[in-house]
Design a protein around this motif. Structure first.
Motif, mmCIF file in Angstrom:
data_model
loop_
_atom_site.group_PDB
_atom_site.id
_atom_site.type_symbol
_atom_site.label_atom_id
_atom_site.label_comp_id
_atom_site.label_asym_id
_atom_site.label_seq_id
_atom_site.Cartn_x
_atom_site.Cartn_y
_atom_site.Cartn_z
ATOM 1 N N PRO A 2 0.830 -1.208 0.000
ATOM 2 C CA PRO A 2 0.000 0.000 0.000
ATOM 3 C C PRO A 2 0.862 1.255 0.000
ATOM 4 O O PRO A 2 1.975 1.267 0.535
ATOM 5 N N THR A 3 0.338 2.329 -0.587
ATOM 6 C CA THR A 3 1.124 3.561 -0.699
ATOM 7 C C THR A 3 1.374 4.210 0.653
ATOM 8 O O THR A 3 2.249 5.061 0.766
ATOM 9 N N ASP A 4 0.593 3.839 1.706
ATOM 10 C CA ASP A 4 0.835 4.427 3.019
ATOM 11 C C ASP A 4 1.834 3.624 3.842
ATOM 12 O O ASP A 4 2.072 3.922 5.007
ATOM 13 N N THR A 5 2.435 2.585 3.247
ATOM 14 C CA THR A 5 3.486 1.823 3.914
ATOM 15 C C THR A 5 4.802 2.587 3.810
ATOM 16 O O THR A 5 5.198 3.022 2.730
ATOM 17 N N ILE A 6 5.478 2.750 4.948
ATOM 18 C CA ILE A 6 6.750 3.474 4.962
ATOM 19 C C ILE A 6 7.890 2.476 4.754
ATOM 20 O O ILE A 6 8.174 1.646 5.609
ATOM 21 N N GLN A 7 8.492 2.531 3.585
ATOM 22 C CA GLN A 7 9.639 1.680 3.263
ATOM 23 C C GLN A 7 10.902 2.549 3.282
ATOM 24 O O GLN A 7 10.989 3.536 2.549
ATOM 25 N N ILE A 8 11.857 2.175 4.122
ATOM 26 C CA ILE A 8 13.068 2.979 4.293
ATOM 27 C C ILE A 8 14.279 2.173 3.833
ATOM 28 O O ILE A 8 14.499 1.048 4.289
ATOM 29 N N VAL A 9 15.066 2.757 2.936
ATOM 30 C CA VAL A 9 16.348 2.178 2.533
ATOM 31 C C VAL A 9 17.441 2.899 3.317
ATOM 32 O O VAL A 9 17.596 4.116 3.208
ATOM 33 N N VAL A 10 18.176 2.142 4.117
ATOM 34 C CA VAL A 10 19.252 2.710 4.930
ATOM 35 C C VAL A 10 20.537 2.754 4.113
ATOM 36 O O VAL A 10 20.854 1.808 3.392
ATOM 37 N N LEU A 18 25.625 -0.816 -4.909
ATOM 38 C CA LEU A 18 26.132 -2.180 -4.811
ATOM 39 C C LEU A 18 25.108 -3.243 -5.200
ATOM 40 O O LEU A 18 25.477 -4.380 -5.447
ATOM 41 N N PHE A 19 23.837 -2.864 -5.233
ATOM 42 C CA PHE A 19 22.824 -3.892 -5.490
ATOM 43 C C PHE A 19 21.797 -3.479 -6.540
ATOM 44 O O PHE A 19 21.739 -4.052 -7.622
ATOM 45 N N LEU A 20 21.004 -2.458 -6.251
ATOM 46 C CA LEU A 20 19.840 -2.178 -7.096
ATOM 47 C C LEU A 20 20.196 -1.793 -8.525
ATOM 48 O O LEU A 20 19.568 -2.264 -9.477
ATOM 49 N N THR A 21 21.191 -0.914 -8.706
ATOM 50 C CA THR A 21 21.482 -0.419 -10.053
ATOM 51 C C THR A 21 21.976 -1.526 -10.980
ATOM 52 O O THR A 21 21.852 -1.396 -12.203
ATOM 53 N N SER A 22 22.526 -2.582 -10.415
ATOM 54 C CA SER A 22 22.998 -3.692 -11.259
ATOM 55 C C SER A 22 21.926 -4.754 -11.487
ATOM 56 O O SER A 22 22.107 -5.653 -12.305
ATOM 57 N N LYS A 23 20.808 -4.644 -10.783
ATOM 58 C CA LYS A 23 19.775 -5.674 -10.866
ATOM 59 C C LYS A 23 18.567 -5.259 -11.708
ATOM 60 O O LYS A 23 17.835 -6.123 -12.197
ATOM 61 N N PHE A 24 18.352 -3.936 -11.858
ATOM 62 C CA PHE A 24 17.138 -3.474 -12.514
ATOM 63 C C PHE A 24 17.463 -2.419 -13.557
ATOM 64 O O PHE A 24 18.370 -1.610 -13.369
ATOM 65 N N PRO A 25 16.728 -2.397 -14.662
ATOM 66 C CA PRO A 25 16.901 -1.323 -15.657
ATOM 67 C C PRO A 25 16.487 0.016 -15.061
ATOM 68 O O PRO A 25 15.665 0.079 -14.146
ATOM 69 N N ALA A 26 17.041 1.083 -15.600
ATOM 70 C CA ALA A 26 16.842 2.415 -15.033
ATOM 71 C C ALA A 26 15.374 2.811 -14.886
ATOM 72 O O ALA A 26 14.974 3.321 -13.833
ATOM 73 N N PRO A 27 14.511 2.619 -15.899
ATOM 74 C CA PRO A 27 13.101 3.022 -15.740
ATOM 75 C C PRO A 27 12.404 2.274 -14.600
ATOM 76 O O PRO A 27 11.630 2.865 -13.839
ATOM 77 N N GLU A 28 12.683 0.967 -14.466
ATOM 78 C CA GLU A 28 12.061 0.184 -13.401
ATOM 79 C C GLU A 28 12.595 0.619 -12.036
ATOM 80 O O GLU A 28 11.843 0.713 -11.059
ATOM 81 N N LEU A 139 38.872 4.482 2.932
ATOM 82 C CA LEU A 139 37.647 4.859 2.231
ATOM 83 C C LEU A 139 37.630 4.219 0.840
ATOM 84 O O LEU A 139 38.618 3.632 0.414
ATOM 85 N N GLY A 140 36.509 4.327 0.154
ATOM 86 C CA GLY A 140 36.480 3.968 -1.256
ATOM 87 C C GLY A 140 35.837 2.640 -1.589
ATOM 88 O O GLY A 140 35.630 2.332 -2.753
ATOM 89 N N PHE A 141 35.526 1.835 -0.575
ATOM 90 C CA PHE A 141 34.867 0.564 -0.875
ATOM 91 C C PHE A 141 34.064 0.119 0.340
ATOM 92 O O PHE A 141 34.339 0.520 1.471
ATOM 93 N N ALA A 142 33.051 -0.710 0.091
ATOM 94 C CA ALA A 142 32.205 -1.211 1.175
ATOM 95 C C ALA A 142 32.967 -2.269 1.975
ATOM 96 O O ALA A 142 33.679 -3.099 1.406
ATOM 97 N N LYS A 143 32.791 -2.234 3.280
ATOM 98 C CA LYS A 143 33.501 -3.157 4.162
ATOM 99 C C LYS A 143 32.641 -4.396 4.445
ATOM 100 O O LYS A 143 31.416 -4.305 4.529
ATOM 101 N N THR A 144 33.283 -5.547 4.561
ATOM 102 C CA THR A 144 32.612 -6.777 4.958
ATOM 103 C C THR A 144 33.362 -7.367 6.146
ATOM 104 O O THR A 144 34.400 -6.849 6.565
ATOM 105 N N GLU A 145 32.866 -8.469 6.677
ATOM 106 C CA GLU A 145 33.526 -9.097 7.818
ATOM 107 C C GLU A 145 34.899 -9.657 7.446
ATOM 108 O O GLU A 145 35.717 -9.940 8.325
ATOM 109 N N GLU A 146 35.163 -9.809 6.158
ATOM 110 C CA GLU A 146 36.473 -10.306 5.725
ATOM 111 C C GLU A 146 37.495 -9.181 5.575
ATOM 112 O O GLU A 146 38.694 -9.436 5.428
ATOM 113 N N THR A 147 37.048 -7.924 5.618
ATOM 114 C CA THR A 147 37.963 -6.790 5.486
ATOM 115 C C THR A 147 38.862 -6.717 6.718
ATOM 116 O O THR A 147 38.373 -6.760 7.844
#
Length: 263
Positions: A2-10, A18-28, A139-147
């Motif tokens: 529903p449009t009144d659901t608050i969805q927050i991307v942190v 790192l995720f969305l831009t490589s998974k979906f075409p720009a218009p979508e 700086l310059g890259f996302a950190k993981t537990e292996e970093t």
């Protein structure tokens, strides 16, 4: 949803890049973003803040953890709400037994910048004479537990629970109050020593943390290491305040009420 659901991307600069831009075409992707609120956590003069500006116009609104960030997004013509960080028990949780004694004099946990490097170089003798944990993360890259420079949450909390002082040196000349660092230090009983900041309310300098001009940071560290009762009193006052009066649940509720009312 529903449009009144608050969805927050942190941290949208990471989630999109790192995720969305490589998974979906720009218009979508643009259509999906119209249903989202984006929670920014970056300083206004950083590359990560500016990368958020690429997607922010497509979102329902921006949120930011710092008043300076809120102001910066609004100056860019974007709708933005303030969602402060607050206390949660996870900030101080560890898997080990309580620490009996604080054997680390000074702890510094921050990203690696030229300004911070110069500060440490100028004051190398002072830090060399004390038991310190100084961790500057590239700086310059996302950190993981292996970093290699990465500290898992429980390990980070354990280090802070051993530290007398948590030192805060700004990323740049912007007097940005680093809430993510301050809260975790306060939650783990550190006395915070920081350069002059803006956006620290409702915390009170001199009562909940120590704030001095940049040229006085080392002297402040020296003073509070030598005056245990004063150091302990400030650390206890800061920890008690965020636990009792500044929780993440309260901050989220206030922000949701702002969004619902459109203020």
């Amino acid at each position: 949803l529903p449009t009144d659901t608050i969805q927050i991307v942190v941290t949208p600069h990471e989630f999109f890049n790192l995720f969305l831009t490589s998974k979906f075409p720009a218009p979508e992707l643009k259509q999906m973003t119209r249903q989202l609120y984006l929670l920014g956590t970056e300083q206004p003069d950083s590359d990560w803040f500016h990368s958020n500006l690429m997607v922010a116009p497509n979102a329902r609104a921006m949120l930011d953890i710092n008043p300076l960030g809120v102001e910066a997004y609004r100056l860019c013509g974007l709708r933005c709400f303030h969602l402060p960080l607050g206390y949660h028990p996870m900030l101080e949780r560890t898997g080990g037994p309580p620490v009996a004694e604080r054997d680390l004099d000074i702890c510094l946990l921050a990203s690696l910048t030229e300004r911070r490097e110069k500060f440490l170089a100028r004051n190398a003798d002072f830090f060399a004479e004390r038991n310190c944990h100084l961790r500057l993360v590239p700086l310059g890259f996302a950190k993981t537990e292996e970093t290699k420079s990465y500290l898992a949450v429980e390990e980070r909390n354990a280090v802070l629970q051993r530290s007398k002082l948590l030192l805060n040196i700004h990323y740049s000349e912007l007097r940005y109050f680093e809430w993510h660092r301050m809260l975790v230090g306060l939650a783990n009983g550190c006395c915070i020593v920081t350069e002059t900041c803006e956006g620290f309310a409702p915390l009170i300098p001199g009562k909940h943390f120590v704030m001095v001009e940049p040229g006085q940071v080392v002297e402040a560290c020296r003073y509070y290491l030598e005056h245990q009762e004063e150091r302990t009193a400030i650390a206890r006052a800061g920890r008690a305040f965020i636990r009792d009066h500044f929780t993440q649940a309260d901050s989220c509720l206030t922000c949701v009420e702002q969004i619902a009312s459109g203020r």
